[in-house]
Design a protein around this motif. Structure first.
Motif, PDB file in Angstrom:
ATOM      1  N   UNK A 218       0.822  -1.196   0.000  1.00 35.01           N
ATOM      2  CA  UNK A 218       0.000   0.000   0.000  1.00 35.01           C
ATOM      3  C   UNK A 218       0.863   1.257   0.000  1.00 35.01           C
ATOM      4  N   UNK A 219       0.391   2.265  -0.744  1.00 42.86           N
ATOM      5  CA  UNK A 219       0.975   3.607  -0.720  1.00 42.86           C
ATOM      6  C   UNK A 219      -0.120   4.588  -0.331  1.00 42.86           C
ATOM      7  N   UNK A 220       0.203   5.511   0.569  1.00 38.93           N
ATOM      8  CA  UNK A 220      -0.708   6.612   0.901  1.00 38.93           C
ATOM      9  C   UNK A 220       0.037   7.918   0.655  1.00 38.93           C
ATOM     10  N   UNK A 221      -0.554   8.769  -0.158  1.00 40.06           N
ATOM     11  CA  UNK A 221       0.027  10.074  -0.434  1.00 40.06           C
ATOM     12  C   UNK A 221      -1.065  11.122  -0.328  1.00 40.06           C
ATOM     13  N   UNK A 222      -0.681  12.365  -0.174  1.00 40.11           N
ATOM     14  CA  UNK A 222      -1.654  13.425   0.089  1.00 40.11           C
ATOM     15  C   UNK A 222      -1.533  14.560  -0.912  1.00 40.11           C
ATOM     16  N   UNK A 223      -2.680  15.178  -1.190  1.00 43.82           N
ATOM     17  CA  UNK A 223      -2.718  16.450  -1.897  1.00 43.82           C
ATOM     18  C   UNK A 223      -3.622  17.371  -1.099  1.00 43.82           C
ATOM     19  N   UNK A 224      -3.795  18.603  -1.556  1.00 47.06           N
ATOM     20  CA  UNK A 224      -4.598  19.538  -0.783  1.00 47.06           C
ATOM     21  C   UNK A 224      -6.056  19.107  -0.693  1.00 47.06           C
ATOM     22  N   UNK A 225      -6.553  18.436  -1.723  1.00 47.24           N
ATOM     23  CA  UNK A 225      -7.982  18.115  -1.757  1.00 47.24           C
ATOM     24  C   UNK A 225      -8.296  16.717  -1.258  1.00 47.24           C
ATOM     25  N   UNK A 226      -7.308  15.841  -1.225  1.00 49.29           N
ATOM     26  CA  UNK A 226      -7.626  14.448  -0.930  1.00 49.29           C
ATOM     27  C   UNK A 226      -6.387  13.677  -0.501  1.00 49.29           C
ATOM     28  N   UNK A 227      -6.655  12.520   0.092  1.00 48.01           N
ATOM     29  CA  UNK A 227      -5.634  11.530   0.410  1.00 48.01           C
ATOM     30  C   UNK A 227      -5.816  10.385  -0.582  1.00 48.01           C
TER      31      UNK A 227
END
Length: 270
Positions: A218-227
């Motif tokens: 699994x990879x989890x990354x973030x942006x301003x609007x969503x994960x």
């Protein structure tokens, strides 16, 4: 793209975006936003779209696509509608399942290494941007408790951070100083491999896009609007490759300690 196809293939003749919006009683901008992915459709939106374009049977397909999309793209607005704590608990569950983590953060100290005060300031800033939250203290406790993972047998955190994270005043200088003291103490811990990329280092990749890799699943990354949660093999392989490429620019041990101490002295706190 699929929504646009339905609009252009109406049995009664193609509809313009303005015509569809008028038929549904929507602002015309909503049609454009949905078609270009700038707004996430609700199930009700999709049903209305399918019926208005004369293809109600398409709703089942659209709903399935939405379910798959939301399994990977988790809107902060929706996720935080019940506060920070559920979001933190979901990530904690994935951490608990993992034995090795590979983390890259370019502008913030990684959560597993944060002090409680630092965490509180970070979450407060996100709440101001994304959604008011009354449970910040509970979320802080959840994140701090998550750090018990570091003291379990057969666990390893491989973490790289850019020097920017050591200097970013997302919190008061005294809070950042305490956070940097904690980082310095973690160097040499047998479950933590802490690397720092100095500003002076040559980079083979831009220092952007913080992300976490959980084992090989699994990879989890973030942006301003969503994960974004990615569990396909190609994505996990790509992010692991990105992490190891960034690692080539990092320093460890005494050299990392020196970068941290330089940032600490620049704060001019006692």
């Amino acid at each position: 793209m699929r929504l646009r196809e339905l609009r252009l293939s109406c049995p009664a003749g193609r509809l313009t975006g303005a015509q569809l919006a008028q038929q549904l009683g929507w602002a015309s901008s909503k049609v454009s936003k949905l078609e270009h992915g700038r707004q996430t459709a609700t199930p009700e939106d999709l049903r209305a779209w399918a019926e208005a374009t004369g293809q109600p049977a398409a709703y089942t397909e659209l709903a399935a696509r939405l379910t798959g999309f939301e399994a990977h793209i988790r809107s902060w607005r929706r996720a935080l509608s019940h506060g920070f704590r559920p979001v933190h608990e979901m990530l904690t569950a994935e951490i608990d399942r993992s034995t090795r983590l590979w983390v890259w953060e370019e502008a913030v100290i990684p959560g597993l290494l944060q002090t409680a005060d630092y965490t509180r300031h970070v979450l407060t800033r996100y709440a101001e941007l994304l959604a008011p939250a009354a449970d910040i203290d509970a979320a802080v406790r959840t994140r701090v408790k998550r750090q018990e993972w570091l003291y379990r047998a057969n666990r390893t955190l491989h973490v790289i951070t850019w020097e920017a994270a050591l200097r970013a005043l997302i919190c008061p200088p005294a809070t950042l100083a305490a956070q940097l003291d904690r980082l310095a103490c973690l160097i040499g811990m047998d479950t933590v491999e802490l690397g720092v990329i100095p500003f002076s280092a040559s980079l083979r990749l831009p220092a952007t896009n913080g992300f976490w890799v959980f084992d090989d699943r699994l990879v989890v990354t973030e942006d301003w609007h969503a994960e974004v949660w990615l569990d396909d093999t190609d994505s996990v392989t790509l992010y692991r490759k990105a992490w190891h490429t960034l690692r080539e620019s990092a320093v460890y041990g005494t050299d990392a300690h020196n970068v941290i101490n330089t940032a600490r002295r620049a704060l001019n706190t006692t």
